[in-house]
Design an enzyme around this catalytic site. Structure first.
Site, short mmCIF file in Angstrom:
data_model
loop_
_atom_site.label_atom_id
_atom_site.label_comp_id
_atom_site.label_asym_id
_atom_site.label_seq_id
_atom_site.Cartn_x
_atom_site.Cartn_y
_atom_site.Cartn_z
N ALA A 290 -15.64 5.04 25.86
CA ALA A 290 -15.69 6.16 24.93
C ALA A 290 -14.31 6.53 24.41
CB ALA A 290 -16.33 7.37 25.63
N ASP A 336 11.69 -4.63 -12.10
CA ASP A 336 12.25 -5.38 -13.21
C ASP A 336 12.26 -4.47 -14.44
OD1 ASP A 336 13.20 -7.54 -14.62
OD2 ASP A 336 11.22 -8.35 -15.07
N ASP A 624 7.84 -10.62 -12.41
CA ASP A 624 6.85 -11.44 -13.11
C ASP A 624 7.20 -12.92 -13.15
OD1 ASP A 624 9.02 -11.27 -14.77
OD2 ASP A 624 7.94 -10.46 -16.50
N ASN A 718 -20.02 9.13 21.95
CA ASN A 718 -19.10 8.17 21.35
C ASN A 718 -19.72 7.51 20.12
OD1 ASN A 718 -16.66 6.58 21.33
ND2 ASN A 718 -17.90 4.88 22.09
#
Length: 882
Positions: A290, A336, A624, A718
């Site tokens: 649990a 960039d 890129d 649980n």
């Protein structure tokens, strides 16, 4: 033999004469290598191919996925659950673990494709000069010393030292990241250091010849080429663990130790009190199962998957699922310039004629018609049948400028018909100018019948001018050179435009003299409209934007100033040459002050990222080109461009921008922060509930009370509390002000910010309420005491999950309906809990008894106490922050 081994020689070919290199390579530039030389060098240098990576087999990938400590803890929990008969829990844990492993294997396989994609850039065939004749050979068979013939449209098959050129232009964007084609020349460059983009007498493997033709001597093949160096950088093994993965790994180790210790204490105390050993083993094992939040990997996976789906809506495609959360931890974004911060298209910004400076496009109609006519006619750009301009980006910008001035009767198509081109001196890298000749519609007073328009670099055109303006003023060369320099310092690309009348058509360099200056044109790739706002949002969020570009320093600084990346016109800029002079320790000392880097090469981009990471920063890198791929892979999160980017960059990246827009990165950062917040909310919720269960079982024997819960109660709580309500937290909207706070420190624990105190404190409160109700029920409702503890433990966790939806805002201000998935999950859990109490055939299964209305009311009141206390805690923390 004197042939140079390309892999070991210093890369200074651009600083040496082509004929000297030919002698070193024992080759005749007029006839090429002989067959025997080719065979010998093939053995020495190997094939002209990029290196291949050692591909990981399936077993290796699977083993990697099951090496994480948290996964091993979950597998142990699955085994224990199976031993005690909880088959459902075992199945759930195994499904979660297998799902995570499958996702990890797919991601690792995709990462291995980056280098394979890079290898596809190589040209399959090359035209060479061998044995005195022209031949077509596979490019993989090229060797140093080969003579390669290039024409427009050819991919460059190896690194070449150019020696015979006719108007050759090369697109080097894959290596340098700059979209403007580069005009080449065959001359030796000075001894000063040159960035790749400045080596005008070289052509590099993987780039494309776009105009003209030329010949080059192969000086590097395979891994010795600039493209090969990129491949070597890409092939380095790196730890790509995200901040979340590192935090969860540390969390799993600590949790396992705590659980083992607590279970051992509970088992020992129970046995000492006289409980049966078998019963206490089942209680301890049930508590261990649990206490482990086995739903955590599932919740994290669902959160990341939903986040990835949300990011597609803002034009960001996630390639590595864990990177979704990494964005929320980013402290530096290295971006960039071209196409990401700017529009990736040249635009005329201003005209400086003898009549004065005019800003564009606002004052285009006031520009001198003769200057606009020159821009339209001395130009090789053309309109396609679809109405789009085709040609060099700079010439397209000039043609568009002239086309915008149609109110002056300067329609480009009409101009071409009225003033046809009858001669030209084309642009080349040595002359740095071009001239076109056109017949006048009528002879002038001095008998001139032709007009020549000239445009080019100011340092090339201005010294050939002798007049300017129409008022007969003397031409001041120094004054115009200063004007050109002032525009260049603003980051503009400056062209000078001039004209001259001729009585006869004599096309020669000698005619480009005694020119009449029409003016200067300043051009720039302008910033995107939304980029400045995105930069401001970054700064507000505590994220530092940094520009790393292959462009020139002045241009980079001007764009950075416009966008707010730097605040001063004299802000420091580090160039590739500056970086080469700094060791890594010196660079680490400077990276926190520098916001702009210019003319850098791929290895230097990695150095910048590594220097920031060494200072504890989490770095996002955008790019890129092929030159960006190693840095994309080295960064904590690589962001590639989807529209203008290369396949290599996309394969190396974790995130792909579908619109190539910096603003999209910022939107993705916002989503990353939301995801991390929701993961913390789940940890807060699940571990607080588990803490409440542990306190209840741990303190009851110490207070002289019976063990309050059976193993089936623990496993049921649980199952119903960690499942649906925890997963529903994935749909929680972003916190208010999520982008007005700094990033979480990269080394910060998952439990920082008061989380562990909340888990212990509220868990102790839940445990205390359970035990208080147990003590009361033992005296007043003896038959129902265990059912009441069981019910309080479940309902208090439902109250808790509603209260922690926000760390700062109360549930009433949020509104119950803002997360309908969570509301539904809570309602379902409540209904299931009531079924275990009031459905008769479930009572013997869960060992429960139906509660009276007053007893159920007490259970609901206890759960309400948890809700109120958490709301008070939020209010107190908000006051503390204020």
């Amino acid at each position: 033999m004197a042939t140079e081994a390309s892999a070991s020689v210093v890369n200074d070919w651009h600083q040496r004469e082509a004929h000297e290199l030919a002698r070193t390579h024992e080759v005749d530039l007029a006839s090429g290598l002989k067959a025997a030389q080719v065979a010998e060098r093939s053995l020495l240098h190997g094939l002209n191919e990029l290196p291949t990576s050692d591909e990981r087999n399936l077993w290796h990938l699977v083993r990697e996925q099951f090496s994480d400590f948290m996964i091993l803890v979950l597998l142990a929990a699955a085994v224990i659950s199976g031993v005690i008969g909880d088959v459902i829990d075992t199945a759930v844990i195994l499904i979660i673990v297998l799902l995570n492993a499958l996702i990890g294997i797919v991601q690792a396989w995709r990462a291995d494709k980056a280098l394979a994609t890079l290898r596809q850039l190589a040209a399959p065939q090359a035209t060479v000069l061998r044995n005195g004749g022209v031949q077509q050979v596979p490019s993989r068979e090229l060797v140093p010393g080969d003579i390669v013939l290039l024409e427009a449209g050819n991919a460059v098959p190896a690194d070449l030292r150019l020696f015979d050129i006719y108007q050759l232009k090369v697109d080097e964007s894959t290596l340098t990241g700059e979209s403007v084609t580069v005009a080449k020349h065959p001359h030796v460059l000075s001894a000063a250091a040159h960035a790749l983009g400045d080596r005008l007498n070289m052509a590099f493997k993987g780039t494309i010849a776009t105009h003209g033709r030329g010949r080059g001597l192969v000086v590097a093949t395979g891994s010795a080429t600039e493209l090969g160096k990129v491949a070597a950088l890409l092939g380095q093994d790196l730890d790509r663990s995200t901040p979340l993965q590192k935090r969860l790994a540390a969390f799993g180790k600590r949790l396992a130790l705590v659980i083992v210790g607590v279970c051992a204490v509970i088992f020992s105390v129970g046995v000492l009190r006289g409980e049966s050993v078998l019963h206490m083993v089942l209680v301890a094992v049930s508590l261990a199962v649990a206490a482990i939040p086995e739903a955590l990997p599932a919740v994290v996976t669902v959160l990341l998957a939903l986040g990835a789906r949300q990011m597609v809506a803002v034009k960001a495609l996630v390639r590595r699922l864990p990177s979704v959360e990494t964005l929320g931890s980013v402290t530096f974004i290295c971006t960039d310039k071209t196409g990401t911060l700017t529009q990736n298209r040249m635009h005329a910004e201003c005209l400086w004629s003898p009549d004065g400076l005019r800003r564009l496009p606002e004052q285009v109609d006031a520009a001198p018609p003769e200057l606009l006519r020159a821009l339209a006619l001395c130009n090789d750009a053309y309109l396609t049948p679809q109405g789009h301009w085709q040609g060099d980006p700079t010439e397209i910008a000039l043609a568009e400028l002239a086309d915008h001035a149609r109110s002056e009767g300067l329609d480009n198509a009409a101009l071409m018909r009225q003033w046809p081109r009858v001669g030209e001196l084309p642009f080349d890298a040595e002359r740095k100018r071009m001239s076109t000749y056109h017949p006048l519609t009528s002879a002038t007073a001095d008998g001139s019948r032709f007009v020549a328009y000239t445009k080019g670099a100011p340092e090339s055109v201005l010294p050939r001018c002798t007049s300017a303006g129409s008022d007969g003023r003397a031409f001041n060369l120094a004054e115009w050179l200063l004007r050109a320099e002032s525009l260049a310092q603003q980051g503009l690309r400056v062209l000078a435009v001039a004209m001259r009348h001729h009585s006869s058509l004599q096309v020669s360099d000698a005619d480009e003299a005694e020119l009449h200056l029409l003016g200067l044109v300043g051009l720039m790739d302008p910033p995107r409209a939304e980029a400045a706002q995105a930069v401001r949002e970054c700064l507000t969020a505590g994220i530092t934007p940094v520009m790393i570009t292959g462009d020139h320093a002045a241009t980079a600084r001007a764009i950075a100033l416009r966008l707010g990346i730097v605040s001063e016109a004299n802000a420091p800029v580090l160039t590739g040459e500056d970086l080469a002079a700094l060791d890594q320790e010196q660079l680490q000392a400077r990276v926190h002050q520098v916001r702009v880097y210019a003319r850098v090469d791929p290895a230097q981009k990695i150095r910048i990222v590594a220097a920031l990471q060494a200072r504890g920063e989490f770095v996002a890198m955008t790019g890129d080109g092929v030159n960006d791929a190693p840095a994309l892979r080295r960064a904590d999160i690589g962001v590639a461009m989807g529209l203008g980017g290369t396949d290599v960059a996309r394969e190396a990246a974790s995130l792909v921008l579908l619109d190539d827009n910096f603003a999209t990165v910022v939107k993705a950062v916002r989503e990353g922060r939301r995801i991390f917040d929701n993961i913390r909310k789940f940890v807060r919720y699940a571990m607080t509930g588990n803490s409440g269960e542990i306190w209840t079982l741990f303190l009851a024997p110490l207070m002289g009370l019976p063990i309050p819960l059976l193993p089936i109660h623990i496993l049921w709580v649980n199952l119903v509390t960690d499942g649906l309500p925890g997963l529903a937290l994935a749909a929680e909207p972003a916190e208010r002000g999520v982008m007005q706070r700094p990033p979480r420190p990269p080394n910060e624990s998952l439990f920082a910010g008061g989380l562990w105190q909340h888990i212990l404190g509220v868990g102790l409160l839940i445990g205390g309420l359970c035990l208080a109700l147990q003590a009361w029920a033992l005296n007043h409702a003896e038959a129902h005491w265990q059912t009441m503890v069981f019910t309080v433990l479940t309902l208090s966790q439902m109250a808790h999950v509603l209260a922690i939806r926000s760390e700062t805002v109360s549930l009433w201000r949020l509104g119950l309906g803002t997360n309908k998935a969570l509301l539904g999950a809570v309602a379902l859990t409540f209904a299931l809990q009531m079924a275990t109490i009031y459905v008769p055939f479930l009572n013997p299964v869960f060992k429960t008894q139906p509660l009276s209305a007053s007893e159920l009311g007490l259970c609901l009141a206890a759960a309400a106490v948890v809700f109120v206390v958490v709301e008070i805690e939020k209010y107190w923390r908000q006051r503390q922050r204020a």
